[in-house]
Design a protein around this motif. Structure first.
Motif, PDB file in Angstrom:
ATOM      1  N   GLU A  99     -11.761  60.707   5.208  1.00  0.00           N
ATOM      2  CA  GLU A  99     -10.601  60.301   4.414  1.00  0.00           C
ATOM      3  C   GLU A  99     -10.228  61.366   3.391  1.00  0.00           C
ATOM      4  O   GLU A  99      -9.050  61.659   3.166  1.00  0.00           O
ATOM      5  CB  GLU A  99     -10.888  58.972   3.724  1.00  0.00           C
ATOM      6  CG  GLU A  99     -11.047  57.789   4.664  1.00  0.00           C
ATOM      7  CD  GLU A  99     -12.491  57.564   5.098  1.00  0.00           C
ATOM      8  OE1 GLU A  99     -13.260  58.552   5.141  1.00  0.00           O
ATOM      9  OE2 GLU A  99     -12.848  56.411   5.391  1.00  0.00           O
ATOM     10  N   ALA A 100     -11.246  61.963   2.754  1.00  0.00           N
ATOM     11  CA  ALA A 100     -10.978  63.008   1.773  1.00  0.00           C
ATOM     12  C   ALA A 100     -10.380  64.242   2.440  1.00  0.00           C
ATOM     13  O   ALA A 100      -9.444  64.861   1.915  1.00  0.00           O
ATOM     14  CB  ALA A 100     -12.263  63.372   1.029  1.00  0.00           C
ATOM     15  N   LYS A 101     -10.910  64.612   3.596  1.00  0.00           N
ATOM     16  CA  LYS A 101     -10.367  65.763   4.321  1.00  0.00           C
ATOM     17  C   LYS A 101      -8.911  65.523   4.706  1.00  0.00           C
ATOM     18  O   LYS A 101      -8.064  66.424   4.562  1.00  0.00           O
ATOM     19  CB  LYS A 101     -11.214  66.029   5.567  1.00  0.00           C
ATOM     20  CG  LYS A 101     -10.754  67.233   6.385  1.00  0.00           C
ATOM     21  CD  LYS A 101     -11.693  67.465   7.567  1.00  0.00           C
ATOM     22  CE  LYS A 101     -11.225  68.658   8.400  1.00  0.00           C
ATOM     23  NZ  LYS A 101     -12.134  68.914   9.556  1.00  0.00           N
ATOM     24  N   ARG A 150      -6.131  61.307  -7.212  1.00  0.00           N
ATOM     25  CA  ARG A 150      -5.259  60.136  -7.401  1.00  0.00           C
ATOM     26  C   ARG A 150      -5.364  59.171  -6.229  1.00  0.00           C
ATOM     27  O   ARG A 150      -5.263  57.949  -6.414  1.00  0.00           O
ATOM     28  CB  ARG A 150      -3.814  60.582  -7.569  1.00  0.00           C
ATOM     29  CG  ARG A 150      -3.464  61.080  -8.960  1.00  0.00           C
ATOM     30  CD  ARG A 150      -2.036  61.571  -9.011  1.00  0.00           C
ATOM     31  NE  ARG A 150      -1.609  61.861 -10.374  1.00  0.00           N
ATOM     32  CZ  ARG A 150      -0.488  62.502 -10.675  1.00  0.00           C
ATOM     33  NH1 ARG A 150       0.315  62.940  -9.700  1.00  0.00           N
ATOM     34  NH2 ARG A 150      -0.168  62.724 -11.933  1.00  0.00           N
ATOM     35  N   ALA A 151      -5.562  59.702  -5.047  1.00  0.00           N
ATOM     36  CA  ALA A 151      -5.704  58.851  -3.865  1.00  0.00           C
ATOM     37  C   ALA A 151      -7.042  58.135  -3.823  1.00  0.00           C
ATOM     38  O   ALA A 151      -7.282  57.325  -2.915  1.00  0.00           O
ATOM     39  CB  ALA A 151      -5.510  59.694  -2.608  1.00  0.00           C
ATOM     40  N   GLY A 152      -7.914  58.438  -4.776  1.00  0.00           N
ATOM     41  CA  GLY A 152      -9.222  57.811  -4.793  1.00  0.00           C
ATOM     42  C   GLY A 152     -10.148  58.339  -3.714  1.00  0.00           C
ATOM     43  O   GLY A 152     -11.045  57.639  -3.264  1.00  0.00           O
ATOM     44  N   GLN A 153      -9.967  59.609  -3.321  1.00  0.00           N
ATOM     45  CA  GLN A 153     -10.774  60.176  -2.242  1.00  0.00           C
ATOM     46  C   GLN A 153     -11.752  61.236  -2.730  1.00  0.00           C
ATOM     47  O   GLN A 153     -12.426  61.870  -1.913  1.00  0.00           O
ATOM     48  CB  GLN A 153      -9.856  60.781  -1.176  1.00  0.00           C
ATOM     49  CG  GLN A 153      -8.914  59.789  -0.527  1.00  0.00           C
ATOM     50  CD  GLN A 153      -9.629  58.740   0.328  1.00  0.00           C
ATOM     51  OE1 GLN A 153     -10.856  58.651   0.349  1.00  0.00           O
ATOM     52  NE2 GLN A 153      -8.864  57.920   1.035  1.00  0.00           N
ATOM     53  N   ALA A 154     -11.861  61.435  -4.044  1.00  0.00           N
ATOM     54  CA  ALA A 154     -12.805  62.416  -4.575  1.00  0.00           C
ATOM     55  C   ALA A 154     -13.119  62.075  -6.020  1.00  0.00           C
ATOM     56  O   ALA A 154     -12.334  61.406  -6.702  1.00  0.00           O
ATOM     57  CB  ALA A 154     -12.236  63.831  -4.480  1.00  0.00           C
ATOM     58  N   LEU A 155     -14.270  62.555  -6.475  1.00  0.00           N
ATOM     59  CA  LEU A 155     -14.668  62.405  -7.866  1.00  0.00           C
ATOM     60  C   LEU A 155     -14.132  63.586  -8.669  1.00  0.00           C
ATOM     61  O   LEU A 155     -14.104  64.719  -8.170  1.00  0.00           O
ATOM     62  CB  LEU A 155     -16.193  62.383  -7.991  1.00  0.00           C
ATOM     63  CG  LEU A 155     -16.940  61.312  -7.194  1.00  0.00           C
ATOM     64  CD1 LEU A 155     -18.445  61.542  -7.292  1.00  0.00           C
ATOM     65  CD2 LEU A 155     -16.569  59.917  -7.661  1.00  0.00           C
ATOM     66  N   GLU A 170      -9.701  64.095 -14.829  1.00  0.00           N
ATOM     67  CA  GLU A 170     -10.507  62.969 -15.302  1.00  0.00           C
ATOM     68  C   GLU A 170      -9.635  61.723 -15.448  1.00  0.00           C
ATOM     69  O   GLU A 170     -10.037  60.612 -15.092  1.00  0.00           O
ATOM     70  CB  GLU A 170     -11.160  63.321 -16.635  1.00  0.00           C
ATOM     71  CG  GLU A 170     -12.125  62.284 -17.155  1.00  0.00           C
ATOM     72  CD  GLU A 170     -13.467  62.294 -16.453  1.00  0.00           C
ATOM     73  OE1 GLU A 170     -14.233  61.322 -16.629  1.00  0.00           O
ATOM     74  OE2 GLU A 170     -13.751  63.260 -15.723  1.00  0.00           O
ATOM     75  N   THR A 171      -8.425  61.905 -15.967  1.00  0.00           N
ATOM     76  CA  THR A 171      -7.496  60.776 -16.105  1.00  0.00           C
ATOM     77  C   THR A 171      -7.155  60.192 -14.746  1.00  0.00           C
ATOM     78  O   THR A 171      -7.123  58.960 -14.566  1.00  0.00           O
ATOM     79  CB  THR A 171      -6.215  61.229 -16.826  1.00  0.00           C
ATOM     80  OG1 THR A 171      -6.560  61.691 -18.144  1.00  0.00           O
ATOM     81  CG2 THR A 171      -5.214  60.094 -16.937  1.00  0.00           C
ATOM     82  N   ALA A 172      -6.917  61.048 -13.766  1.00  0.00           N
ATOM     83  CA  ALA A 172      -6.607  60.568 -12.416  1.00  0.00           C
ATOM     84  C   ALA A 172      -7.781  59.797 -11.828  1.00  0.00           C
ATOM     85  O   ALA A 172      -7.605  58.761 -11.178  1.00  0.00           O
ATOM     86  CB  ALA A 172      -6.240  61.746 -11.512  1.00  0.00           C
ATOM     87  N   GLY A 173      -9.002  60.287 -12.058  1.00  0.00           N
ATOM     88  CA  GLY A 173     -10.184  59.592 -11.559  1.00  0.00           C
ATOM     89  C   GLY A 173     -10.354  58.231 -12.203  1.00  0.00           C
ATOM     90  O   GLY A 173     -10.661  57.238 -11.526  1.00  0.00           O
TER      91      GLY A 173
END
Length: 432
Positions: A99-101, A150-155, A170-173
């Motif tokens: 998903e992240a890729k 923003r897509a929630g696919q990475a830290l 950090e805000t996006a996370g």
């Protein structure tokens, strides 16, 4: 408390998963550090100090945080691996990898023109160029790192030598976490184990005293907020970097109890474990030149079950604000130069019912976490004495052997573990 500048780069060393407090370094043959290992941020091999600003074309999306780019003007058409600054995607074979890729491929498609920038031309991660990547769209650009987070696919992951945009990432996370999106969905990979048990995690990122002299004063705590024991053997606590600590098999957290993972070295006892580090891990974000960070608890299915990101940058409200007043008794009776630390104390009075369990009191870089059961009803006071004694629900002891509060001025703050101030009191020359 205060740390020497540059301590984050000095903390770098190669690691993989830490088991039961024993650090085992794995060399990958590249002569550089795995992504972010050993700093709680991102470890960087800095070979030069000149800034870089290049153009290129994306030729391949390797995974959720790495591209292959044909860099313009480098004298070759062979693409080079570029590690995107600011994020950490899951690895090949892990849940969320594909998903992240896909998210990075959508944000920085093969064939797109990109701008590559860095504060240091020689910044590397595992042999890859470490760069902020921006996709060019005529006279505008887009940020693929931000899109993936923003897509929630990475830290969100800060590389200390390339910290640009850390607040945005950090805000996006934190926004994605609040939405429970993808990586932040606790049963995205598979339901269970014990999916219904509520779990809370927090970080003590500012150790008591001088952090570099008190590595074990930094720790991660996991609270089983449920009513049944929680089996966490084989679960992993990590920062956004590749620095996981695997909780030993058979470990269980009773209902309403905690597990503590201290950053430094020590002998495991009960539900207290040691990461095995030789240097501080969590930055004090309020100091100049530093940044935020976080900690994450993954279950064996790859689901993120609990997390803590600091400082709070999104929806930073707390219902306890405005319900507390503080008084600081900084002038101990008699001669302050004599050993009467319990003559110095702080009182916190509640106007409404509040639970102050696991909040943090701090002054001049010194910190004290209030234990569980620290609850007040209207009109009740919690007293924190600077000396030593046996703690109760409403009387705590800092553990000092001498007076510590300056009669000339200072301030004491009570905050959440994410840095939200609940109440503060200053006197003399001090400021809140």
């Amino acid at each position: 408390m205060t740390r020497p500048r540059g301590v984050w780069a000095a903390a770098v060393f190669a690691t993989a998963v830490f088991v039961a407090g024993t650090a085992t370094a794995q060399a990958d043959g590249s002569g550089v550090t795995p992504d972010g290992a050993g700093t709680g941020a991102g470890s960087v091999s800095v070979l030069a100090t000149a800034a870089v600003d290049q153009r290129g074309t994306v030729r391949r999306v390797v995974d959720g945080d790495t591209l292959e780019v044909d860099v313009a003007g480098d004298g070759t058409s062979t693409p080079v691996p570029v590690r995107n600054v600011g994020l950490q995607a899951m690895e090949n074979g892990d849940c969320h990898y594909a998903e992240a890729k896909a998210a990075l491929a959508a944000a920085a498609p093969v064939g797109s023109s990109v701008r590559l920038t860095a504060a240091h031309a020689g910044s590397r991660s595992r042999g890859r160029l470490l760069r902020l990547v921006d996709v060019l769209h005529g006279t505008t650009t887009s940020d693929p790192q931000l899109a993936v987070i923003r897509a929630g696919q990475a830290l969100p992951l800060v590389f200390p030598e390339e910290p640009s945009r850390w607040r945005a990432y950090e805000t996006a996370g934190q926004t994605a976490k609040r939405a429970g999106t993808n990586l932040w969905d606790p049963d995205y990979c598979r339901s269970g184990p014990q999916q219904g048990v509520p779990i809370r995690l927090w970080v003590n990122w500012d150790a008591e005293g001088t952090d570099t002299r008190n590595i074990n004063g930094e720790y991660v705590r996991v609270l089983n907020a449920g009513t049944v024991p929680l089996s966490v053997g084989g679960w992993v606590i990590r920062t956004a970097a590749q620095d996981g600590f695997r909780i030993p098999a058979g470990t269980s957290i009773p209902a309403h109890a905690t597990l503590t993972l201290r950053v430094g070295r020590g002998t495991p006892s009960g539900r207290t474990f040691y990461w095995g580090r030789t240097a501080v891990l969590f930055p004090n974000w309020y100091q100049a030149g530093t940044h935020g960070s976080g900690a994450y608890l993954f279950d064996p299915d790859g689901d993120l079950r609990a997390s803590a990101l600091y400082p709070c940058l999104v929806s930073c409200t707390d219902g306890r604000k405005g319900k507390l007043t503080m008084a600081v008794h900084y002038d101990a009776p008699g001669d302050d130069t004599r050993a009467n630390p319990n003559g110095e104390y702080v009182t916190v009075t509640a106007s409404s019912a509040v639970n102050l369990s696991h909040t943090v009191m701090t002054f001049n870089g010194n910190t004290l976490e209030l234990g569980g059961g620290s609850t007040l009803v209207p009109g009740q006071k919690l007293v924190v004495r600077m000396g030593r004694g046996t703690a109760t629900a409403r009387t705590k002891y800092w553990g000092r052997s001498s007076v510590v509060l300056n009669n000339g001025g200072g301030s004491v703050e009570l905050r959440t573990t994410e840095g939200i101030r609940l109440v503060c009191k200053a006197w003399g020359s001090g400021r809140c």
